[in-house]
Design a protein around this motif. Sequence first.
Motif, PDB file in Angstrom:
ATOM      1  N   PHE A 153     -39.133 -13.602 -37.845  1.00  0.00           N
ATOM      2  CA  PHE A 153     -37.750 -13.145 -38.041  1.00  0.00           C
ATOM      3  C   PHE A 153     -36.731 -13.936 -37.218  1.00  0.00           C
ATOM      4  CE2 PHE A 153     -40.263  -9.641 -39.597  1.00  0.00           C
ATOM      5  CZ  PHE A 153     -39.548  -9.198 -40.689  1.00  0.00           C
ATOM      6  N   PHE A 154     -37.219 -14.656 -36.218  1.00  0.00           N
ATOM      7  CA  PHE A 154     -36.309 -15.398 -35.342  1.00  0.00           C
ATOM      8  C   PHE A 154     -36.747 -16.860 -35.285  1.00  0.00           C
ATOM      9  CE2 PHE A 154     -36.019 -11.031 -34.095  1.00  0.00           C
ATOM     10  CZ  PHE A 154     -34.701 -10.854 -33.723  1.00  0.00           C
ATOM     11  N   ASP A 155     -35.777 -17.734 -35.163  1.00  0.00           N
ATOM     12  CA  ASP A 155     -36.084 -19.152 -34.948  1.00  0.00           C
ATOM     13  C   ASP A 155     -36.479 -19.341 -33.500  1.00  0.00           C
ATOM     14  OD1 ASP A 155     -35.706 -20.322 -37.428  1.00  0.00           O
ATOM     15  OD2 ASP A 155     -33.525 -20.357 -37.166  1.00  0.00           O
ATOM     16  N   LEU A 156     -37.662 -19.843 -33.292  1.00  0.00           N
ATOM     17  CA  LEU A 156     -38.151 -20.012 -31.927  1.00  0.00           C
ATOM     18  C   LEU A 156     -38.467 -21.478 -31.658  1.00  0.00           C
ATOM     19  CD1 LEU A 156     -40.536 -16.948 -31.545  1.00  0.00           C
ATOM     20  CD2 LEU A 156     -38.158 -17.182 -30.841  1.00  0.00           C
ATOM     21  N   PRO A 157     -38.220 -21.933 -30.458  1.00  0.00           N
ATOM     22  CA  PRO A 157     -38.479 -23.337 -30.119  1.00  0.00           C
ATOM     23  C   PRO A 157     -39.968 -23.632 -29.911  1.00  0.00           C
ATOM     24  CG  PRO A 157     -37.614 -22.168 -28.207  1.00  0.00           C
ATOM     25  CD  PRO A 157     -37.585 -21.205 -29.345  1.00  0.00           C
ATOM     26  N   LEU A 158     -40.744 -22.600 -29.656  1.00  0.00           N
ATOM     27  CA  LEU A 158     -42.195 -22.760 -29.505  1.00  0.00           C
ATOM     28  C   LEU A 158     -42.846 -21.689 -30.380  1.00  0.00           C
ATOM     29  CD1 LEU A 158     -42.364 -22.992 -25.600  1.00  0.00           C
ATOM     30  CD2 LEU A 158     -42.668 -24.893 -27.222  1.00  0.00           C
ATOM     31  N   LYS A 159     -44.058 -21.966 -30.796  1.00  0.00           N
ATOM     32  CA  LYS A 159     -44.723 -20.999 -31.672  1.00  0.00           C
ATOM     33  C   LYS A 159     -45.722 -20.183 -30.854  1.00  0.00           C
ATOM     34  CE  LYS A 159     -47.667 -20.857 -35.791  1.00  0.00           C
ATOM     35  NZ  LYS A 159     -47.028 -19.623 -36.246  1.00  0.00           N
ATOM     36  N   MET A 203     -40.741 -25.357 -34.624  1.00  0.00           N
ATOM     37  CA  MET A 203     -41.663 -24.323 -34.164  1.00  0.00           C
ATOM     38  C   MET A 203     -43.096 -24.827 -34.236  1.00  0.00           C
ATOM     39  SD  MET A 203     -41.598 -20.304 -35.246  1.00  0.00           S
ATOM     40  CE  MET A 203     -42.934 -20.402 -36.443  1.00  0.00           C
ATOM     41  N   THR A 204     -43.253 -26.122 -34.073  1.00  0.00           N
ATOM     42  CA  THR A 204     -44.603 -26.653 -34.231  1.00  0.00           C
ATOM     43  C   THR A 204     -45.403 -26.594 -32.936  1.00  0.00           C
ATOM     44  OG1 THR A 204     -43.537 -28.795 -33.996  1.00  0.00           O
ATOM     45  CG2 THR A 204     -44.152 -28.115 -36.224  1.00  0.00           C
ATOM     46  N   THR A 205     -44.723 -26.780 -31.794  1.00  0.00           N
ATOM     47  CA  THR A 205     -45.468 -26.728 -30.531  1.00  0.00           C
ATOM     48  C   THR A 205     -45.871 -25.292 -30.218  1.00  0.00           C
ATOM     49  OG1 THR A 205     -44.016 -28.483 -29.753  1.00  0.00           O
ATOM     50  CG2 THR A 205     -45.418 -27.395 -28.098  1.00  0.00           C
ATOM     51  N   PRO A 206     -47.153 -25.077 -30.001  1.00  0.00           N
ATOM     52  CA  PRO A 206     -47.569 -23.701 -29.731  1.00  0.00           C
ATOM     53  C   PRO A 206     -47.368 -23.296 -28.276  1.00  0.00           C
ATOM     54  CG  PRO A 206     -49.490 -25.129 -29.829  1.00  0.00           C
ATOM     55  CD  PRO A 206     -48.301 -26.017 -30.070  1.00  0.00           C
ATOM     56  N   LEU A 207     -47.219 -21.996 -28.084  1.00  0.00           N
ATOM     57  CA  LEU A 207     -47.227 -21.402 -26.743  1.00  0.00           C
ATOM     58  C   LEU A 207     -48.421 -20.460 -26.754  1.00  0.00           C
ATOM     59  CD1 LEU A 207     -45.545 -21.094 -24.042  1.00  0.00           C
ATOM     60  CD2 LEU A 207     -44.591 -19.040 -25.099  1.00  0.00           C
ATOM     61  N   ARG A 208     -49.455 -20.842 -26.002  1.00  0.00           N
ATOM     62  CA  ARG A 208     -50.727 -20.115 -26.096  1.00  0.00           C
ATOM     63  C   ARG A 208     -50.790 -18.979 -25.081  1.00  0.00           C
ATOM     64  NH1 ARG A 208     -52.663 -25.932 -26.774  1.00  0.00           N
ATOM     65  NH2 ARG A 208     -51.436 -25.757 -24.880  1.00  0.00           N
ATOM     66  N   ILE A 209     -51.134 -17.840 -25.585  1.00  0.00           N
ATOM     67  CA  ILE A 209     -51.021 -16.606 -24.813  1.00  0.00           C
ATOM     68  C   ILE A 209     -52.361 -15.894 -24.718  1.00  0.00           C
ATOM     69  CG2 ILE A 209     -49.917 -14.315 -24.779  1.00  0.00           C
ATOM     70  CD1 ILE A 209     -47.728 -15.790 -26.640  1.00  0.00           C
ATOM     71  N   ALA A 210     -52.640 -15.369 -23.533  1.00  0.00           N
ATOM     72  CA  ALA A 210     -53.766 -14.434 -23.387  1.00  0.00           C
ATOM     73  C   ALA A 210     -53.186 -13.061 -23.087  1.00  0.00           C
ATOM     74  CB  ALA A 210     -54.683 -14.873 -22.259  1.00  0.00           C
ATOM     75  N   ILE A 211     -53.618 -12.067 -23.849  1.00  0.00           N
ATOM     76  CA  ILE A 211     -53.192 -10.693 -23.582  1.00  0.00           C
ATOM     77  C   ILE A 211     -54.293  -9.998 -22.774  1.00  0.00           C
ATOM     78  CG2 ILE A 211     -52.611  -8.453 -24.571  1.00  0.00           C
ATOM     79  CD1 ILE A 211     -51.491  -9.803 -26.984  1.00  0.00           C
ATOM     80  N   ILE A 212     -53.919  -9.470 -21.621  1.00  0.00           N
ATOM     81  CA  ILE A 212     -54.871  -8.728 -20.806  1.00  0.00           C
ATOM     82  C   ILE A 212     -54.607  -7.247 -21.028  1.00  0.00           C
ATOM     83  CG2 ILE A 212     -55.911  -8.589 -18.486  1.00  0.00           C
ATOM     84  CD1 ILE A 212     -55.489 -11.489 -19.428  1.00  0.00           C
ATOM     85  N   GLY A 213     -55.555  -6.544 -21.608  1.00  0.00           N
ATOM     86  CA  GLY A 213     -55.362  -5.120 -21.914  1.00  0.00           C
ATOM     87  C   GLY A 213     -55.094  -4.929 -23.396  1.00  0.00           C
ATOM     88  N   HIS A 214     -55.619  -3.865 -23.966  1.00  0.00           N
ATOM     89  CA  HIS A 214     -55.530  -3.706 -25.415  1.00  0.00           C
ATOM     90  C   HIS A 214     -55.245  -2.274 -25.823  1.00  0.00           C
ATOM     91  CE1 HIS A 214     -59.435  -2.257 -24.516  1.00  0.00           C
ATOM     92  NE2 HIS A 214     -59.876  -3.461 -24.181  1.00  0.00           N
ATOM     93  N   ALA A 215     -54.654  -1.532 -24.916  1.00  0.00           N
ATOM     94  CA  ALA A 215     -54.286  -0.157 -25.284  1.00  0.00           C
ATOM     95  C   ALA A 215     -52.874  -0.178 -25.887  1.00  0.00           C
ATOM     96  CB  ALA A 215     -54.380   0.753 -24.055  1.00  0.00           C
TER      97      ALA A 215
END
Lengths: 378, 378, 378, 378
Positions: free
Chosen positions: A29-35, A1-13
């Motif tokens: 809680f889950f094993d993920l292949p990307l962080k 889980m070391t490689t990140p997956l970079r996310i932008a969230i549009i909207g904050h409601a």
Amino acid sequence: MTTPLRIAIIGHAFMGRAHAHAWRTAPAFFDLPLKPEVVLAVGREGFKAQEFADTWGIPEISTDWREAIAREDIDVIDICTPGDTHAEIAIAALQAGKHVLCEKPLANTLAEATAMARAAEEAHAASGALAMCGFSYRRTPALSYARQLVEEGFLGRLWQVRAQYLQDWLADPEAPWVWRLASELAGSGALGDIGSHIIDAAQWVSGHTIEGVSALTSTFVDARPLPDGGRGEVDVDDAAVFSSRLSGGVLGAFEATRYATGRKNALRVELSGTEGAIAFDLTDSNFVELYRVADGERAGFARIDVSQPGHPYAAWWPPGHALGYEHAFSHQAVDFVRAVAAGEQPRPSFADAAQVQAVLDAVQRSAAADGALTAPTA
Amino acid sequence: MTTPLRIAIIGHAFMGRAHAHAWRTAPAFFDLPLKPEVVLAVGREGFKAQEFADTWGIPEISTDWREAIAREDIDVIDICTPGDTHAEIAIAALQAGKHVLCEKPLANTLAEATAMARAAEEAHAASGALAMCGFSYRRTPALSYARQLVEEGFLGRLWQVRAQYLQDWLADPEAPWVWRLASELAGSGALGDIGSHIIDAAQWVSGHTIEGVSALTSTFVDARPLPDGGRGEVDVDDAAVFSSRLSGGVLGAFEATRYATGRKNALRVELSGTEGAIAFDLTDSNFVELYRVADGERAGFARIDVSQPGHPYAAWWPPGHALGYEHAFSHQAVDFVRAVAAGEQPRPSFADAAQVQAVLDAVQRSAAADGALTAPTA
Amino acid sequence: MTTPLRIAIIGHAFMGRAHAHAWRTAPAFFDLPLKPEVVLAVGREGFKAQEFADTWGIPEISTDWREAIAREDIDVIDICTPGDTHAEIAIAALQAGKHVLCEKPLANTLAEATAMARAAEEAHAASGALAMCGFSYRRTPALSYARQLVEEGFLGRLWQVRAQYLQDWLADPEAPWVWRLASELAGSGALGDIGSHIIDAAQWVSGHTIEGVSALTSTFVDARPLPDGGRGEVDVDDAAVFSSRLSGGVLGAFEATRYATGRKNALRVELSGTEGAIAFDLTDSNFVELYRVADGERAGFARIDVSQPGHPYAAWWPPGHALGYEHAFSHQAVDFVRAVAAGEQPRPSFADAAQVQAVLDAVQRSAAADGALTAPTA
Amino acid sequence: MTTPLRIAIIGHAFMGRAHAHAWRTAPAFFDLPLKPEVVLAVGREGFKAQEFADTWGIPEISTDWREAIAREDIDVIDICTPGDTHAEIAIAALQAGKHVLCEKPLANTLAEATAMARAAEEAHAASGALAMCGFSYRRTPALSYARQLVEEGFLGRLWQVRAQYLQDWLADPEAPWVWRLASELAGSGALGDIGSHIIDAAQWVSGHTIEGVSALTSTFVDARPLPDGGRGEVDVDDAAVFSSRLSGGVLGAFEATRYATGRKNALRVELSGTEGAIAFDLTDSNFVELYRVADGERAGFARIDVSQPGHPYAAWWPPGHALGYEHAFSHQAVDFVRAVAAGEQPRPSFADAAQVQAVLDAVQRSAAADGALTAPTA
């Protein structure tokens, strides 16, 4: 889980909050292949975006979603804005090669939804970008399990589907006007907002596609109080009742309403087949009810606690410890991350969601034609 | 209770049995102004009629219903035969000045039902004869109580009605053919058999009339096994789903089906209004659920045991002791006897039942027109 | 069904009514080897007995139960009087060679119950007379079916039993005094009246015998309003809570109360075993809930409608048509008549009922000893 | 929310996870006067502690809880280890002036619990340190709301309490041995593990204190499979059933078991009073059932969705969107942080929890004395 997956969230409601929580909680809680890492919060009003970012530990903000798309270090555009903005943002993001997670309904019109599905297909071919629509209830463990059972043949041949989404926040005729009551902003009323959920759930769980609908809709209260003392017009459906024909000769009964007094959030789906039946009610969301014809005189609807080993997404707590509404968003995050890591199409795809939009469109056309059976068009 | 009310029961199957039991049981639990006495049992096959008469202590039998009508000492003709015979018997009885209790549906066709309603009106004018149709579920205490609450204004303004009648005895495609699957004998399928019950219940409890329907129906299995190894044709609806517009702008959602796997006999009605909601499920028939908006944060659907003092027909056992299916027939007998003694019209009248038949007819015409909104015609 | 079985009913209150209805109704729905006929109604006050006889078509009355026993043409003495009179009547009837059906609890004291059981045994040896105690809930189809499943090994090894009988008619401290609140007349309070039902049901369904009890009881309100404005003393238990040890190492949890606000008549039994569980609630009396461990991830409590073919006493109406409280009395009549015709011991026998009385006695002794584990004594 | 509250979590299993999630999630949904920050994760095995720290973004780890207590920059010691270690850690932390949140049960023995309560009192006097025990179910909104209603007088005078905690993970006699089955490690069995929850819930919600208990316990299976093929001894209770006397003459019925086949996690509490009743079932945790005597013939148990405005902790999502098991831990974090900021005693205090321990101890002593009524001792 070391490689990140970079996310932008549009909207904050409401939805921005649900997604931010999910991106942060899923990997615990889950094993993920990307962080997954939310690196940018976008909102038109900077101070609100900043407050949202502070709350969720998001390092940067922007007031322009185009900035998010322009940034090379961002992998995922997560669209949590109202439906009238989805198409523009999603198409731009896809064309920029970003993966996209877009809240439901995919768009406010069928034309937009179709364009988005096309853009997703093209972007995938061009850049490998993946797009998914956020019908989060699919990831409620009970509905996921229902889907799994159907795939295993639990129902035998399916005869009928009945689905309801009952809310009551407009049953009071003096409840205030909100943007969801304007077709320009919301597309439709109960239909698009919650009807879309039962259309998606019924089709996905059953594996059958709606081929025709016969609908009546009502707007019971055509103007509601505004904060300034005036009244705002309501030009969307308050309730939609529709019969439908699904593939394979299945008959469907649907209702979406905001006037079901006392029902706060009752999404119900029931499937009736030759060998069994499955019933789900979101107000009892940690359970699914199963009926097996083969049990003969011992047959009855059994209420299954879906937190047992072997059930979908059973990674949280010991058996019998309930999950809530928001967990489906974490499950959605899990599946999205895994699909992206594997380069596989996450579901529901934009095409899946555009098909739901086509059904919504057919419902509106049928209602306008006083119930005439109407086929969804691509 | 010394003056007798002499009754002839025509028919001795399921419904004959229910009526015979009711005529005998009602006076043991309720004070009645006349003493109902079944004096004649009529059936085409004499030995069956005799067996029925022996079982129920009925002194005489006949194989011809005309004999019953011809007898001067008989006050009431109680019609428990299949629907295709109702019109002829009922009209003859009314013309002979007899009171008539006729099982539902009133007839197999709207034309017959209309003729029967006309005959009832004329007979009443001519001889004081009274006619009633046996929508017995009205006398289930929970539904009677629901009606009473609606009359008291419990719901405020009504927005929506949803009603289902779910059975599953045809979900097995190899279930045998029976007469109820032939339109010639049964008129229609699930629609007339059980759909008529929810139409009557929804209209009666709500006090609103169905003014238009938009319907889809399905016949899932078009031939079924006969005892001789062949297959009998099914030419009635297996399931009917219909949306409706009721008086006062109320929106309705209806479903009647014999393919709801696992649902043995689930007649459900729910009414949603500005001030409250009422929900009933026949599988929990000793209770009705009530929701009061005025309870605010303490509002929830309350499950009311309708055997308490003050509830309708609470004459049987101490509070909390459940009644069953057949009790509604005893209540029907009670109300019929009281109406006859008072010379007042018992309800549902033949006109009420003909209006239900008109809705059934509209549903069939709408279904034939692929869901086009169709108004019942008188 | 030509040979009659002539019955005298002693007592005409709630239970007399239930029995009269049962004797008349049972033969109309079940094939019986003898035809039950109530030929004599006995009550201390002649006009009441006469009213009762008129209501139920009973040809003769008497004000003295001894007369019933003295009559040679009477086969069965059906005892529906309060518990303090049971022993005297039953023993006299048995000694006269009559068959006896006696309402529960068998007696107000263990000594009386034991004497009755002995009298039944002796009478059977002497004259073939048969005696049965009316724990009618055994004949509720759901509980009968539960018993059948247990016999078939459904539960595997049984670990635990939990049983509650919850009523609320005394939760109001100003509810009026009634004879059931005087130990002299009623023996005990909630314990004998309704606790006896759950003791019988739990033992009978499970097949395990209570070997020791540890009980606390409470009398919450020690005097209640009398019609004359005074207050009557309450010297019986209002509620009894007891733990128990049953044969085979089974652990039991029991509660009987008249102070469970909102619970009108909730008799509940749940059995937990290695292979399954069974749960019953009288407020949902047409269903039983079954849990099968072998169903693995698909296991859940299944709510079985016990009106299907193959279920006990399914002779009334088509599947899915509910029975009520009184039907258990008809089933009791059916089983009694069949046993008498076959010369076989009907159950529960007086010995069975005396054992229940011994448990009640042990509960009272344990409560008097502040919960000390107490064994029933024969 | 700028001032941090620095926390060390001791233990990283099930409870560590629940707490880590809560400390992180609470401030995102609730306004808090201090910002909780978990700065240290402690676990005996370094690699596991490191994994836990990585998962939850905790900057440092230690393998010795004494290190956490020694650090001046740490404000809160959050104890999530098994019960046999609670006393030593908590007392040391309190003596060092740390605030302490300790998982339930407070300790494995009454002596330890009493010492902890004393230490908490002394530490508070000496340093202002505050101590709280983690009976998290108190913070389930439905139970919090029940408590609020009781305080408002909803019940009138309370007559009875019934409480059950039913699980089934040992119903299979071949389920493997775990540390919870050894008295040395776990103190007791079902009693301390889940019985403690219903004791706390019943007393707290009702406001009445258990003054005496009469208990039976069972160990159904005395040895269970070990991973090595051998069998491990079970020397704790598998199930505990106890009657109780509470302050004010209230009668209680309690059951805690791990052998209730099919019941995964059913914590149930019901309170019966003169004016109303309240019922809760953890398997339907977003609802509480209320019965109001004053509703007369319209009275019934109403199922209240406790996510409405005005309900406790309604800060998450719109009404009708369910919470899960873990939310109670976030609420606990909220209340703990607020209490610490205000310098007020959070509840349940160590004294509250020691009183629960005294009841557990009394249950064990009563069971050892075959049910003799036993008073908890301070």
